[in-house]
Design an enzyme around this catalytic site. Structure first.
Site, short mmCIF file in Angstrom:
data_model
loop_
_atom_site.label_atom_id
_atom_site.label_comp_id
_atom_site.label_asym_id
_atom_site.label_seq_id
_atom_site.Cartn_x
_atom_site.Cartn_y
_atom_site.Cartn_z
N ASN A 9 0.79 -1.36 -0.06
CA ASN A 9 -0.04 0.05 -0.04
C ASN A 9 0.95 1.16 0.01
O ASN A 9 1.55 1.53 0.93
CB ASN A 9 -0.84 -0.11 1.23
CG ASN A 9 -1.82 1.01 1.40
OD1 ASN A 9 -1.76 2.04 0.17
ND2 ASN A 9 -2.52 1.49 2.66
N LYS A 11 0.22 4.14 -0.34
CA LYS A 11 -0.55 5.38 0.24
C LYS A 11 -0.49 6.46 -0.82
O LYS A 11 -0.10 6.39 -1.97
CB LYS A 11 -0.04 5.62 1.68
CG LYS A 11 -0.48 4.43 2.62
CD LYS A 11 -0.12 4.68 4.09
CE LYS A 11 -0.19 3.46 4.71
NZ LYS A 11 -0.24 3.65 6.26
N HIS A 95 -9.56 0.71 5.11
CA HIS A 95 -8.33 1.14 5.81
C HIS A 95 -8.57 1.93 6.94
O HIS A 95 -9.28 2.84 6.90
CB HIS A 95 -7.33 1.79 4.65
CG HIS A 95 -6.06 1.75 5.35
ND1 HIS A 95 -5.45 2.82 6.26
CD2 HIS A 95 -4.81 0.85 5.17
CE1 HIS A 95 -4.34 2.53 6.49
NE2 HIS A 95 -3.78 1.37 5.79
N GLU A 97 -7.10 4.47 7.92
CA GLU A 97 -7.03 5.92 7.84
C GLU A 97 -8.26 6.50 7.03
O GLU A 97 -8.73 7.67 7.31
CB GLU A 97 -5.64 6.29 6.71
CG GLU A 97 -4.40 6.03 7.45
CD GLU A 97 -3.54 5.67 6.86
OE1 GLU A 97 -2.19 5.50 7.34
OE2 GLU A 97 -3.70 5.85 5.42
N GLU A 167 -5.07 -4.48 10.97
CA GLU A 167 -4.20 -3.47 10.95
C GLU A 167 -4.23 -2.87 12.38
O GLU A 167 -5.03 -2.10 12.55
CB GLU A 167 -4.24 -2.74 10.06
CG GLU A 167 -5.41 -2.30 9.63
CD GLU A 167 -5.70 -1.05 8.61
OE1 GLU A 167 -4.53 -0.73 7.98
OE2 GLU A 167 -6.66 -0.53 8.47
N GLY A 173 2.66 3.04 10.92
CA GLY A 173 3.54 4.36 10.63
C GLY A 173 3.94 4.72 12.01
O GLY A 173 4.66 6.00 11.99
N SER A 212 3.07 -2.31 10.21
CA SER A 212 4.79 -2.22 10.09
C SER A 212 5.33 -3.51 10.06
O SER A 212 6.22 -3.74 10.82
CB SER A 212 5.06 -1.56 11.41
OG SER A 212 4.45 -0.06 11.40
N GLY A 234 5.05 1.30 4.76
CA GLY A 234 6.18 1.93 4.35
C GLY A 234 7.21 1.18 3.77
O GLY A 234 7.93 1.66 2.90
#
Length: 254
Positions: A9, A11, A95, A97, A167, A173, A212, A234
């Site tokens: 992902n 993002k 997600h 977010e 998640e 993050g 992560s 990331g």
């Protein structure tokens, strides 16, 4: 046997040039992988690059979000049929977010899942708890409510056509990661929750870890019996790191 899925992902990161280089690096490195599915989910403007770069290759293209509507006056939204036209195989739905910044409800997310499936793609349903919820001992209650919200709208059969990504919001993050034991406990709970409605679907259900995951912890996480891959944030922005996680999944699949 559930074949592991490693999905990146991206993002809202990268330039057009970055996307081209990253797609090329992942495509080249993934060519020799066996027994593991690989997908990348770039920002919407770079889907055309993904379609061109990944065509006929082993890496699948995915999208980061979708509208629950099929067409109409919904400025800024993207319909599932549009994503399918670009060759998308996967679509991330719900997600954390999106839940936090856009107040997406379980009902809306369930409708998105149905839209994705109706357009011939496979959703990745994201679920997870915040740090406050975990510290209050509410993890299982939060996860159960998120799953039940989908069940009430779409029914148990929808879980035969999707993957789930657990998640933990507190590990996204932040550099923090759930221990393999913590992650396995939640993954096992998810499978048991679905099994209460349909044992067959639960056993086939692929549950990814999305907090992560990195090259340094991927092998230990993927060794857990109910962790079937990863939704990578990331680390998916670096081809070498992402491919290292893919190889860890390949080894775990054995």
């Amino acid at each position: 046997m559930r074949a592991p899925l490693i999905a990146g992902n991206w993002k809202m990161n990268g330039s057009k040039r970055d996307a081209q280089l990253l797609l090329g690096g992942v495509t080249a490195g993934a060519a020799s992988l066996q027994g593991v599915e690989v997908a990348v989910c770039p920002p919407f403007p770079y889907l055309a690059l993904g379609e061109a770069e990944l065509a006929d290759g082993v890496v699948r293209l995915g999208a980061q979000d979708v509208s629950a509507e099929s067409a109409g006056a919904y400025t800024g939204e993207v319909a599932a049929a549009m994503l399918a036209e670009f060759g998308c195989r996967y679509v991330i739905c719900g997600h954390s977010e999106r839940r936090e910044y856009h107040a997406e409800s379980d009902t809306l997310i369930a409708r998105k899942l149905q839209s994705v499936i109706a357009s011939g793609m496979r959703p990745i349903l994201c679920i997870g708890e915040t740090l406050e919820q975990r510290e209050c001992g509410e993890t299982e209650a939060v996860i159960a409510a998120q799953l039940d919200g989908v069940l009430q709208v779409a029914g148990i059969e929808v879980f035969a056509a999707l993957d789930i990504a657990y998640e933990p919001v507190w590990a996204i993050g932040t550099g923090k990661t759930a221990t393999p034991e913590q992650a396995q406990q939640v993954h096992a709970f998810v499978r048991a929750r679905i099994a209460a409605s349909d044992q067959r679907i639960a056993q086939a259900l692929r549950i990814l870890y999305g907090g992560s995951m990195k090259p340094g912890n991927a092998a230990e996480l993927l060794a857990q019996p109910d962790i079937d891959g990863g939704l990578i944030g990331g680390a998916s922005l670096d081809a070498d790191d992402f491919l290292a996680i893919c190889r860890a999944a390949e080894a775990a699949a054995g």
